[in-house]
Design a protein around this motif. Structure first.
Motif, PDB file in Angstrom:
ATOM      1  N   ARG A  67      28.449 -23.706   8.943  1.00 42.84           N
ATOM      2  CA  ARG A  67      27.377 -24.477   9.167  1.00 42.84           C
ATOM      3  C   ARG A  67      26.550 -24.430   7.688  1.00 42.84           C
ATOM      4  NH1 ARG A  67      29.533 -24.941  13.111  1.00 42.84           N
ATOM      5  NH2 ARG A  67      28.685 -24.780  15.428  1.00 42.84           N
ATOM      6  N   VAL A  68      26.203 -25.706   7.290  1.00 40.14           N
ATOM      7  CA  VAL A  68      25.675 -25.940   5.934  1.00 40.14           C
ATOM      8  C   VAL A  68      24.216 -26.503   6.032  1.00 40.14           C
ATOM      9  CG1 VAL A  68      25.918 -27.290   3.912  1.00 40.14           C
ATOM     10  CG2 VAL A  68      27.942 -26.136   5.011  1.00 40.14           C
ATOM     11  N   LEU A  69      23.603 -25.833   5.399  1.00 39.20           N
ATOM     12  CA  LEU A  69      22.041 -26.350   5.034  1.00 39.20           C
ATOM     13  C   LEU A  69      21.877 -27.589   4.062  1.00 39.20           C
ATOM     14  CD1 LEU A  69      18.987 -26.033   5.277  1.00 39.20           C
ATOM     15  CD2 LEU A  69      19.127 -24.201   3.469  1.00 39.20           C
ATOM     16  N   ILE A  70      21.357 -28.765   4.215  1.00 36.74           N
ATOM     17  CA  ILE A  70      21.227 -29.666   3.437  1.00 36.74           C
ATOM     18  C   ILE A  70      19.756 -29.886   3.271  1.00 36.74           C
ATOM     19  CG2 ILE A  70      21.572 -32.107   2.691  1.00 36.74           C
ATOM     20  CD1 ILE A  70      24.333 -31.801   4.449  1.00 36.74           C
ATOM     21  N   VAL A  71      19.357 -29.806   1.889  1.00 38.42           N
ATOM     22  CA  VAL A  71      17.585 -30.104   1.717  1.00 38.42           C
ATOM     23  C   VAL A  71      17.550 -31.155   0.659  1.00 38.42           C
ATOM     24  CG1 VAL A  71      17.112 -28.066   2.939  1.00 38.42           C
ATOM     25  CG2 VAL A  71      17.504 -28.216   0.418  1.00 38.42           C
ATOM     26  N   PRO A  72      16.404 -31.817   0.663  1.00 36.80           N
ATOM     27  CA  PRO A  72      15.816 -32.574  -0.509  1.00 36.80           C
ATOM     28  C   PRO A  72      16.179 -31.880  -1.897  1.00 36.80           C
ATOM     29  CG  PRO A  72      14.229 -32.442   1.047  1.00 36.80           C
ATOM     30  CD  PRO A  72      15.350 -31.621   1.608  1.00 36.80           C
ATOM     31  N   ALA A  73      16.390 -32.858  -2.782  1.00 33.03           N
ATOM     32  CA  ALA A  73      16.655 -32.228  -4.341  1.00 33.03           C
ATOM     33  C   ALA A  73      15.545 -31.269  -4.898  1.00 33.03           C
ATOM     34  CB  ALA A  73      17.126 -33.332  -5.277  1.00 33.03           C
ATOM     35  N   ALA A  74      14.420 -31.639  -4.291  1.00 30.35           N
ATOM     36  CA  ALA A  74      13.185 -31.139  -4.597  1.00 30.35           C
ATOM     37  C   ALA A  74      12.859 -29.712  -4.212  1.00 30.35           C
ATOM     38  CB  ALA A  74      11.933 -32.069  -4.706  1.00 30.35           C
ATOM     39  N   ALA A  75      13.552 -29.418  -3.252  1.00 31.22           N
ATOM     40  CA  ALA A  75      13.239 -28.114  -2.159  1.00 31.22           C
ATOM     41  C   ALA A  75      13.707 -27.025  -3.022  1.00 31.22           C
ATOM     42  CB  ALA A  75      14.014 -28.159  -1.048  1.00 31.22           C
TER      43      ALA A  75
END
Length: 129
Positions: A115-123
């Motif tokens: 499972r992979v966490l994907i978040v905005p670049a600014a996070a």
């Protein structure tokens, strides 16, 4: 203007990490609309890659668009940070939500998958603790 997303990765056993809001200390569920947690698609084609240490929970990953992919021009590959080994893909149903500048972190190992966490670049995603 919304506040910058800040997350801690909190160890949850040998399998991986839970998410915690660094500002409030509150748990962040995988279903939270500020984050995207996806199973890596296509791992059955690369089982040795998923077991590689470069995909261990807590490790940074690279999201690599594949516009020339003959099966899906919207495909986004999930690679280790060095881009030397591919684990699989962001599931097709999730690629439309991506802008192309997100950051990714390996979050959880499960039954030969990941499972992979994907978040905005600014996070901000804090180092595992």
């Amino acid at each position: 203007m919304s506040e910058r997303l800040r997350l801690w990765l909190e160890r949850a056993g040998a399998a991986g990490y839970r998410l915690r809001d660094a500002a409030t200390g509150e748990a962040v569920r995988w279903e939270d609309p500020r984050v995207l947690v996806v199973p890596v698609a296509g791992v059955s084609f690369r089982p040795e890659a998923v077991e590689d240490a470069s995909f261990a929970p807590g490790r940074r990953l690279a999201l690599v668009p594949e516009p020339e992919n003959e099966h899906d021009p919207n495909a986004v590959g999930i690679w280790n940070e060095e881009r030397s080994l591919q684990a699989g893909y962001v599931p097709r149903a999730s690629t439309a939500a991506l802008r192309g500048d997100e950051q990714a972190v390996s979050l959880w190992r499960v039954d030969g998958g990941l499972r992979v966490l994907i978040v905005p670049a600014a996070a901000w995603v804090g180092t595992p603790r």
